[in-house]
Design a protein around this motif. Structure first.
Motif, PDB file in Angstrom:
ATOM      1  N   SER A 238      67.838  45.782  90.861  1.00 36.16           N
ATOM      2  CA  SER A 238      68.166  44.704  90.752  1.00 36.16           C
ATOM      3  C   SER A 238      69.001  44.762  89.484  1.00 36.16           C
ATOM      4  CB  SER A 238      66.818  44.092  90.115  1.00 36.16           C
ATOM      5  OG  SER A 238      66.396  43.369  90.677  1.00 36.16           O
ATOM      6  N   ALA A 239      68.909  45.953  89.055  1.00 37.48           N
ATOM      7  CA  ALA A 239      70.323  46.165  87.923  1.00 37.48           C
ATOM      8  C   ALA A 239      71.753  46.549  88.105  1.00 37.48           C
ATOM      9  CB  ALA A 239      69.606  47.725  86.947  1.00 37.48           C
ATOM     10  N   GLY A 240      71.825  46.346  89.867  1.00 37.20           N
ATOM     11  CA  GLY A 240      73.195  46.478  90.109  1.00 37.20           C
ATOM     12  C   GLY A 240      73.861  48.205  89.372  1.00 37.20           C
ATOM     13  N   PHE A 241      75.121  48.667  89.420  1.00 41.62           N
ATOM     14  CA  PHE A 241      75.711  49.811  88.604  1.00 41.62           C
ATOM     15  C   PHE A 241      76.707  49.555  87.464  1.00 41.62           C
ATOM     16  CE2 PHE A 241      78.590  52.797  89.089  1.00 41.62           C
ATOM     17  CZ  PHE A 241      77.558  53.673  89.289  1.00 41.62           C
ATOM     18  N   LEU A 242      77.136  48.902  87.094  1.00 41.31           N
ATOM     19  CA  LEU A 242      77.782  48.753  85.793  1.00 41.31           C
ATOM     20  C   LEU A 242      76.693  49.090  84.211  1.00 41.31           C
ATOM     21  CD1 LEU A 242      80.641  46.495  86.891  1.00 41.31           C
ATOM     22  CD2 LEU A 242      80.764  48.974  86.957  1.00 41.31           C
ATOM     23  N   ILE A 243      76.285  48.342  84.185  1.00 41.77           N
ATOM     24  CA  ILE A 243      75.503  48.529  82.854  1.00 41.77           C
ATOM     25  C   ILE A 243      74.871  49.785  83.278  1.00 41.77           C
ATOM     26  CG2 ILE A 243      74.093  47.921  81.511  1.00 41.77           C
ATOM     27  CD1 ILE A 243      75.165  44.811  82.374  1.00 41.77           C
ATOM     28  N   VAL A 292      70.425  56.754  83.044  1.00 42.63           N
ATOM     29  CA  VAL A 292      70.630  55.788  83.941  1.00 42.63           C
ATOM     30  C   VAL A 292      69.519  55.398  84.459  1.00 42.63           C
ATOM     31  CG1 VAL A 292      71.668  55.393  86.250  1.00 42.63           C
ATOM     32  CG2 VAL A 292      72.993  56.293  85.119  1.00 42.63           C
ATOM     33  N   PHE A 293      68.145  56.538  85.144  1.00 40.69           N
ATOM     34  CA  PHE A 293      66.580  55.752  85.726  1.00 40.69           C
ATOM     35  C   PHE A 293      66.266  55.234  84.431  1.00 40.69           C
ATOM     36  CE2 PHE A 293      62.512  56.711  86.562  1.00 40.69           C
ATOM     37  CZ  PHE A 293      62.416  56.929  87.960  1.00 40.69           C
ATOM     38  N   VAL A 294      66.198  55.254  83.069  1.00 41.06           N
ATOM     39  CA  VAL A 294      65.312  54.081  82.684  1.00 41.06           C
ATOM     40  C   VAL A 294      66.101  53.004  81.442  1.00 41.06           C
ATOM     41  CG1 VAL A 294      64.678  54.121  80.030  1.00 41.06           C
ATOM     42  CG2 VAL A 294      64.575  56.170  80.719  1.00 41.06           C
ATOM     43  N   LEU A 295      67.823  52.989  81.683  1.00 42.54           N
ATOM     44  CA  LEU A 295      68.093  51.456  81.878  1.00 42.54           C
ATOM     45  C   LEU A 295      67.793  51.021  83.156  1.00 42.54           C
ATOM     46  CD1 LEU A 295      71.539  53.411  80.265  1.00 42.54           C
ATOM     47  CD2 LEU A 295      69.488  51.303  78.998  1.00 42.54           C
ATOM     48  N   ALA A 296      67.913  51.820  84.128  1.00 39.69           N
ATOM     49  CA  ALA A 296      68.060  50.694  85.334  1.00 39.69           C
ATOM     50  C   ALA A 296      65.841  49.695  84.801  1.00 39.69           C
ATOM     51  CB  ALA A 296      67.465  51.279  86.379  1.00 39.69           C
ATOM     52  N   TYR A 299      67.011  47.358  81.919  1.00 45.65           N
ATOM     53  CA  TYR A 299      68.139  45.823  82.600  1.00 45.65           C
ATOM     54  C   TYR A 299      67.392  45.098  83.626  1.00 45.65           C
ATOM     55  CZ  TYR A 299      72.384  43.283  83.875  1.00 45.65           C
ATOM     56  OH  TYR A 299      73.402  42.094  83.714  1.00 45.65           O
ATOM     57  N   THR A 300      66.702  46.052  84.865  1.00 47.27           N
ATOM     58  CA  THR A 300      65.700  44.969  85.678  1.00 47.27           C
ATOM     59  C   THR A 300      64.903  43.999  84.915  1.00 47.27           C
ATOM     60  OG1 THR A 300      66.358  46.554  87.388  1.00 47.27           O
ATOM     61  CG2 THR A 300      64.143  44.792  87.674  1.00 47.27           C
ATOM     62  N   THR A 341      61.403  48.452  91.439  1.00 48.86           N
ATOM     63  CA  THR A 341      62.949  49.286  91.078  1.00 48.86           C
ATOM     64  C   THR A 341      62.517  50.819  90.649  1.00 48.86           C
ATOM     65  OG1 THR A 341      62.689  47.712  89.018  1.00 48.86           O
ATOM     66  CG2 THR A 341      63.611  49.081  88.132  1.00 48.86           C
ATOM     67  N   VAL A 342      61.489  51.248  90.094  1.00 52.94           N
ATOM     68  CA  VAL A 342      61.230  52.968  90.949  1.00 52.94           C
ATOM     69  C   VAL A 342      62.449  53.416  92.118  1.00 52.94           C
ATOM     70  CG1 VAL A 342      59.613  55.436  91.726  1.00 52.94           C
ATOM     71  CG2 VAL A 342      58.885  53.111  89.888  1.00 52.94           C
ATOM     72  N   VAL A 343      62.181  52.759  93.290  1.00 54.71           N
ATOM     73  CA  VAL A 343      63.462  52.839  94.544  1.00 54.71           C
ATOM     74  C   VAL A 343      64.950  52.901  93.940  1.00 54.71           C
ATOM     75  CG1 VAL A 343      64.040  52.601  96.573  1.00 54.71           C
ATOM     76  CG2 VAL A 343      61.275  52.195  95.678  1.00 54.71           C
ATOM     77  N   GLY A 344      64.939  51.476  93.364  1.00 55.96           N
ATOM     78  CA  GLY A 344      66.601  51.666  92.855  1.00 55.96           C
ATOM     79  C   GLY A 344      66.955  52.166  91.715  1.00 55.96           C
ATOM     80  N   ALA A 345      66.223  52.664  90.967  1.00 52.52           N
ATOM     81  CA  ALA A 345      66.947  53.461  90.199  1.00 52.52           C
ATOM     82  C   ALA A 345      66.725  55.454  90.742  1.00 52.52           C
ATOM     83  CB  ALA A 345      65.236  54.014  88.694  1.00 52.52           C
TER      84      ALA A 345
END
Length: 403
Positions: A238-243, A292-296, A299-300, A341-345
């Motif tokens: 859900s966080a995308g990539f850019l941010i 990146v892991f934390v920001l995911a 932002y999610t 989000t764990v998977v997404g991060a």
């Protein structure tokens, strides 16, 4: 193919051709005759040289402010009027960033011998104005594609910028293979790796965790709608990539820049920190991956706000089976989103690490060949979005009614 779909495809192709044409027109006042065999270099000296970077940077900064500043978050969620205010603020910040970057490029071009025809101050002004205007033309063009074409205009323009270099890069790699400068096994391994990577991106971007929701009976005018069931889809990413990937380096580079300003850039500690935080260095890989892991997650939590979603369900008489409305629903959604989000991060962190791993182990090819997980994600995500819109337009009558 329906007439509406054909019209949208034709409009999109025309807009993208206009974008590509603009990249081949050099800024006025430049002598690009020495660059004529290199169209990629001419594109970097065109009014579109800045691309959409200033606009994307401004949008990211505004979005970050809305995460930490509740008032801005409230404005963004207050309806169409709030979104227009956010859009105006984004364009204003874009203007500031574009002027700063364009002026820096224009003054840099003045220092290249034989490139600028007129070395007086007028070139800096005209070049800066041209590049700033080019940014806003691209923003306008992306909005027209989104409104009248197929796909997201911003993502399409970014994807075209990535894709146009592939044929030239592939031709260069094949030539290097022919001369024996690059191993065919290395090229084959790259091709297999990216096929697998694209397959994983398609799988993850299409994956959803569906939370079942039940809605009570509803009266609309004289009609009585019976109770119905639905699902609340939650994306793995859900966080995308850019941010996450854009902001992650800021977390340690901004303090490092401040330390360099206070202590001096030649201070041993500052110099050592910069050396260890270069792309491909273990310290850089570890710190950026953690960020990146934390920001995911951060932002999610903003994109999929459990409290806001729980309130929306209450307003629509919706409940999650077995979960009480209100705070209990928010807590339940928070747990589901966090686990998802764990998977997404992990997925975002792995994509971000691709170019760094190649750099660390020295297995880069001389050409890009989309050796950036972010570029691959943007291109694949754009293709999936186009597929969805093509299907929706094909199944919709001109009046907006589903067939």
């Amino acid at each position: 193919m329906s007439r509406e779909l054909a019209r949208r495809i034709a409009f999109t192709i025309g807009a993208l051709l206009l974008f590509r044409l603009g990249t081949q027109i050099p800024i006025a006042g430049l002598d690009v005759s020495s660059f004529s065999p290199r169209p990629d270099l001419i594109a970097r000296l065109s009014p579109f040289a800045l691309g959409l970077i200033p606009y994307l940077t401004a949008a990211i900064l505004i979005r970050l402010l809305s995460v930490v500043w509740r008032r801005l978050n409230t404005i963004e969620r207050s309806g169409e009027g709030g979104r227009r205010r956010i859009a105006r603020a984004t364009l204003g910040l874009t203007l500031v960033l574009a002027c700063f970057q364009a002026y820096g490029i224009a003054t840099g071009l003045m220092g290249i011998e034989g490139l600028v025809n007129n070395l007086d101050g007028s070139f800096v002004i005209t070049a800066t104005a041209s590049m700033v205007g080019g940014v806003f033309v691209l923003v306008w063009l992306s909005e027209q594609i989104t409104r009248y074409g197929i796909g997201n205009g911003l993502a399409l323009i970014l994807s075209v910028g990535f894709l146009v270099s592939i044929p030239r890069d592939v031709a260069g790699i094949l030539e290097l293979m022919r001369t024996g400068a690059v191993s065919s096994n290395l090229v084959l391994a790259y091709a297999v790796f990216w096929i697998v990577t694209v397959a994983v991106i398609v799988l993850v971007e299409g994956a959803r965790r569906n939370v079942r929701v039940e809605f009570g009976a509803l009266t609309v005018g004289s009609r009585q709608l019976s109770a119905r069931a639905g699902v609340l889809p939650i994306k793995l990413n859900s966080a995308g990539f850019l941010i996450p990937v854009t902001v992650a380096p800021w977390i340690f580079f901004l303090p490092l820049a401040f330390a360099g300003f206070i202590l001096g850039g030649d201070h041993p500690l500052v110099a050592a920190a910069y050396r260890h935080l270069q792309l491909g260095q273990p310290a850089h890989m570890i710190l950026v991956s953690i960020a990146v892991f934390v920001l995911a997650f951060v932002y999610t939590a903003y994109v999929v706000d459990p409290e806001h979603t729980a309130k929306s369900l209450v307003q629509r008489d919706g409940t999650i089976p077995g979960v009480a409305p209100g705070e209990a629903t928010a807590d339940y959604l928070d747990r589901v989103v966090s686990l998802t989000t764990v998977v997404g991060a992990v997925y975002l962190t792995a994509l971000q690490l691709i170019p760094e791993v190649f750099e660390l182990y020295g297995i880069d090819l001389p050409y890009s060949m989309i050796v950036d997980g972010g570029a691959a994600l943007v291109v694949v995500g754009t293709a999936l979005d186009i597929k969805t819109q093509v299907r929706d337009v094909s199944l919709t009558n001109p009046g907006g009614v589903r067939r």
